[in-house]
Scaffold this active site. Structure first.
Site, PDB file in Angstrom:
ATOM      1  N   LYS A  91      26.126   5.135   9.813  1.00 25.03           N
ATOM      2  CA  LYS A  91      27.195   5.376  10.790  1.00 25.03           C
ATOM      3  C   LYS A  91      28.011   6.635  10.490  1.00 25.03           C
ATOM      4  CE  LYS A  91      26.633   1.695  13.448  1.00 25.03           C
ATOM      5  NZ  LYS A  91      26.233   1.815  14.859  1.00 25.03           N
ATOM      6  N   SER A  94      19.234   0.821   7.055  1.00 30.51           N
ATOM      7  CA  SER A  94      20.363   1.483   7.718  1.00 30.51           C
ATOM      8  C   SER A  94      21.701   1.256   7.042  1.00 30.51           C
ATOM      9  CB  SER A  94      20.448   1.025   9.181  1.00 30.51           C
ATOM     10  OG  SER A  94      20.573  -0.387   9.248  1.00 30.51           O
ATOM     11  N   GLU A 134      35.107   1.227  18.392  1.00 33.66           N
ATOM     12  CA  GLU A 134      34.777  -0.188  18.385  1.00 33.66           C
ATOM     13  C   GLU A 134      33.933  -0.452  17.145  1.00 33.66           C
ATOM     14  OE1 GLU A 134      31.026   1.377  18.772  1.00 33.66           O
ATOM     15  OE2 GLU A 134      32.827   2.048  19.825  1.00 33.66           O
TER      16      GLU A 134
END
Length: 383
Positions: A83, A368, A105
């Site tokens: 991210k 991830s 969010e």
């Protein structure tokens, strides 16, 4: 057509947001054509995020399954997931646009932490919308966000998960559009967000493709990644789309009782959060409640490019349930000393099925994120 992947994508938003999206599109076009922007992005990727991330041969896991498994280690990024790649890119864009405030969010909290991190780095106020159910199960990341100076805004509506947090963030953006930049975390939402997020996340695939060629002298047979909204998957898939490499997205099957996060497998085309894609909805078009043990996959939609790749049969989308993901979490810990996020555990969890059908092949799994945030959830289920 601009902003579309086949029939998917577009800008299905309130009229008040069209000028904001036009402004964003102009800024994206200008920045992406500017070598100085990409040089600054690359500098942060190298010196702050810690890229390139390794491509690790999981030798004991490979022996366990009878296939060669390579892990793209996004869990080793600063903040613990992929991210941060997108958060850095978008905060640089927000600064160019002279925005004064950032909103975001989050579901699993990884995007919230990444956003709070870059806001601390750049000295910008930050509000992160998060469902109360996700606040409960991702408490560590909530405290990390607060420590970084972000305001965590609880969302109690609906199922109190990622869908509802995204809806509230969009409402905030509509109200404060002139001063506020919405740093959206996945490859979803209205154009240009899916395109922009892919452009910031494609570094994963570019590195992985170069690394696997360097280490093995050939491309893998398959690339596997979990899919909720789909940013980590589209990031790694992007470098292999034109190659003879199987692309496999793994969706959350939940408890296998009908409530899941598998939008492509069980959804039909519809509109959610500003874009047309596959959507879990009933016969009246009402969005269905979802469930996944992985908060980041607990979402009823998916990025429009994934819908397109599925429709043209370039990428396949498979199912892994909660119990399989938990088993994969435990397996990777015990065999490799690596704790994957429960989201990433879905991709690991698919290896058992894949290996039965494709013995002796070589695969890359996009790891991830790391699983520190999920220890409480795993302990609740029992080690």
């Amino acid at each position: 057509m601009k902003g579309y992947y086949g029939e998917f994508g577009g800008q299905y938003v309130p009229e008040t947001l069209i000028p904001a999206l036009d402004e964003l599109e102009r800024a994206v076009s200008c920045a992406f054509g500017d070598d100085i922007f990409w040089e600054e992005f690359s500098s942060f990727m190298r010196d702050y995020v810690g890229r390139p991330t390794p491509l690790t041969c999981a030798k004991r896991l490979s022996a366990h399954y009878g296939i060669d498994v390579w892990l793209k280690r996004e869990d080793l990024n600063h903040t613990g997931s992929h991210k941060i790649n997108n958060a850095i890119g978008q905060i640089l864009l927000a600064r160019r646009m002279k925005k004064e405030r950032i909103i975001a969010e989050t579901g699993a909290g990884q995007h919230g932490v990444a956003t709070a991190t870059v806001c601390a780095l750049f000295g910008m106020p930050c509000a992160v919308y998060m469902g109360t159910e996700d606040i409960r199960r991702q408490h560590i990341n909530v405290e990390r966000m607060r420590l970084l100076g972000a305001e965590v805004v609880p969302v109690k509506s609906g199922t109190a998960t990622l869908k509802d947090a995204t809806s509230e963030a969009i409402r905030d953006w509509v109200t404060n559009v002139d001063s506020t930049y919405y740093l959206l975390g996945s490859a979803v939402g209205p154009h240009p967000y899916p395109y922009m997020v892919k452009m910031f996340q494609k570094i994963i695939g570019e590195e992985a493709r170069s690394q696997v060629l360097d280490k093995t002298g050939k491309l893998p047979d398959a690339v596997i990644a979990c899919v909720g909204g789909g940013s980590n998957a589209i990031g790694i898939f992007s470098a292999f789309i034109d190659d003879h490499v199987e692309l496999i997205g793994v969706e959350a099957y939940g408890r296998g009782n009908g409530k899941n996060g598998a939008s492509i497998n069980f959804g039909i085309p519809g509109v959610l959060h500003g874009a047309r894609s596959h959507l879990l909805q009933d016969e009246n078009g009402q969005v269905l409640d979802t469930h996944s043990i992985a908060a980041g996959l607990d979402y009823p939609g998916v990025g429009p490019e994934h819908s397109y790749l599925s429709t043209i049969k370039r990428s396949g989308y498979r199912l892994v349930d909660d119990s399989q993901a938990l088993a994969a979490f435990r397996l990777l810990n015990s065999l490799e000393g690596i704790a994957p996020a429960l989201e990433s555990s879905h991709a690991i969890g698919y290896l058992e099925q894949y290996a039965k059908e494709h013995g002796g092949t070589t695969v890359i799994v996009n790891l991830s994120g790391r699983g520190d945030k999920d220890i409480h959830t795993v302990l609740e289920e029992g080690l």
